[in-house]
Design a protein around this motif. Structure first.
Motif, short mmCIF file in Angstrom:
data_model
loop_
_atom_site.label_atom_id
_atom_site.label_comp_id
_atom_site.label_asym_id
_atom_site.label_seq_id
_atom_site.Cartn_x
_atom_site.Cartn_y
_atom_site.Cartn_z
N HIS A 1 0.67 -1.46 0.47
CA HIS A 1 0.09 0.02 -0.07
C HIS A 1 0.38 1.35 0.17
O HIS A 1 2.34 1.20 0.11
N SER A 2 0.07 2.20 -0.51
CA SER A 2 0.74 3.47 -0.77
C SER A 2 0.92 4.00 0.67
O SER A 2 -0.08 4.50 1.40
N SER A 3 2.45 4.74 1.73
CA SER A 3 2.52 5.63 2.10
C SER A 3 2.03 7.20 2.53
O SER A 3 1.62 7.51 1.05
N GLN A 4 1.92 7.33 3.87
CA GLN A 4 1.70 8.91 3.38
C GLN A 4 2.49 9.63 2.53
O GLN A 4 1.41 10.71 2.40
N GLU A 5 3.65 9.21 3.32
CA GLU A 5 4.39 9.68 2.45
C GLU A 5 4.70 10.00 1.15
O GLU A 5 5.20 10.74 0.87
N LEU A 6 4.16 8.74 0.03
CA LEU A 6 4.28 8.73 -0.74
C LEU A 6 3.13 9.47 -1.26
O LEU A 6 3.22 9.78 -2.57
N ILE A 7 2.31 9.55 -0.57
CA ILE A 7 0.91 9.92 -1.67
C ILE A 7 1.60 11.44 -0.95
O ILE A 7 1.25 12.56 -2.51
N ASN A 8 2.02 11.95 -0.48
CA ASN A 8 2.71 13.71 -0.04
C ASN A 8 3.61 13.94 -0.71
O ASN A 8 3.30 14.81 -1.47
#
Length: 339
Positions: A23-30
């Protein structure tokens, strides 16, 4: 920007851009939306304690972000993500992403909205991660600097004077409501002297929403009721509920059975005073036993055996067959007993 820069964006450099199960981490989304792999979705950087700080979104992005987790109160998305440059938002849920978009009307904000958000960001940056609704008096200077109000209030002396005026007496803290009233006036052109000297008229003050007894206050109430202690409030509510139960019991319907009427009357009279946990437990046990006996007697009086209550009272060495009795008919063989 390179791997090192991306790692330095994170609160914990040991984090990875992909989390468990890919899954995508919040760091990757940001990173994809803002260009920085920060670990949070609030605005700016929050100083939790000492050298510990948590980084959020540092500026207004082109594309916004909304999270289902905010509706569940797991996080709070900041104003930068909620008001992006273009009316486009990525919406994250537990297992997938969606995209919402609209026209320019989606991003219209009034001047008061912009002013409020500006003050909130400055206040939260100093407040830290607790979000208690107050800051320390010593931190007011940082908030004033972030709002470019130091010259407006008259330098260091003005900051100290304003802090003394806004401080909750003897507590060493400044509440958000008091800070917002003062800062909003300063940002809209009022002088520091008028903010310190002028008091709100009594009729302009916001009304108290609830009294200590839970009723809405009247708009023209001259003096709001004083909040009682928790113990006094609990006693009042217990007495009030007891009187309500008593009125309900007195107005019982004609079709109510004598047992139900007596039970309601006894409950209403007993509710008028506070009882210990032991007394309440005994009453509940007595009611349960009475209901249990009533069900058994009602079931055994009928002709059908379906749904009847069966009591097992087996002890070591007791024959299981002879210990089961239904409607006074003893089952003497294993096949009937099992059925």
């Amino acid at each position: 920007r390179g791997v090192d820069c991306v790692r330095n964006d994170m609160d914990d450099p040991a984090n990875t851009l992909t989390s468990q199960f890919g899954h995508s981490s919040q760091e990757l989304i940001n990173l994809l939306l803002t260009g920085q792999a920060v670990s949070n979705v609030f605005d700016n950087t929050l100083t939790v304690s000492g050298a510990l700080s948590c980084r959020g979104v540092q500026s207004r992005p082109f594309v916004g972000y909304l999270s289902l987790l905010e509706s569940l109160r797991y996080c709070e998305v900041g104003g930068y993500y909620k008001s992006p440059s273009f009316p486009i938002w990525v919406v994250g849920s537990q297992n997938h992403f969606s995209v919402l978009f609209g026209d320019e009307r989606c991003l219209k904000e009034s001047k008061s909205d912009v002013l409020l958000e500006k003050c909130r960001r400055a206040f939260k940056a100093v407040e830290g991660g607790e979000e208690n609704g107050f800051i320390e008096v010593s931190a007011l200077g940082k908030v004033i600097d972030s709002l470019d109000l130091r010259d407006k209030v008259g330098g260091d002396n003005g900051v100290q004077t304003l802090a003394a005026a806004l401080e909750v007496s003897g507590a060493g803290i400044i509440l958000w409501d008091d800070f917002w009233k003062a800062s909003s006036r300063l940002l809209t052109g009022a002088s520091i002297e008028s903010v310190l000297q002028e008091e709100e008229p009594a009729e302009d003050k916001p009304p108290l929403l609830l009294t200590q007894h839970g009723e809405p206050t009247s708009a023209n109430a001259s003096k709001p009721s004083t909040m009682e202690s928790d113990e006094e409030l609990a006693k009042f509510l217990a007495a009030e509920w007891g009187s309500q139960d008593q009125s309900v019991g007195s107005g019982a319907q004609a079709g109510q059975t004598p047992e139900q009427s007596s039970a309601g009357a006894s409950y209403a009279s007993s509710s008028s005073r506070q009882k210990s946990d032991e007394e309440i437990a005994r009453e509940l046990q007595a009611q349960w036993d009475a209901e249990l006996d009533g069900n058994v007697s009602n079931n055994t009086s009928g002709g059908s055996r379906e749904g009847h209550r069966v009591t097992f009272n087996l002890q070591e060495g007791t024959d299981a067959v002879s210990a089961i009795d239904i409607d006074s008919d003893t089952y003497n063989d294993d096949a009937e007993m099992t059925t």
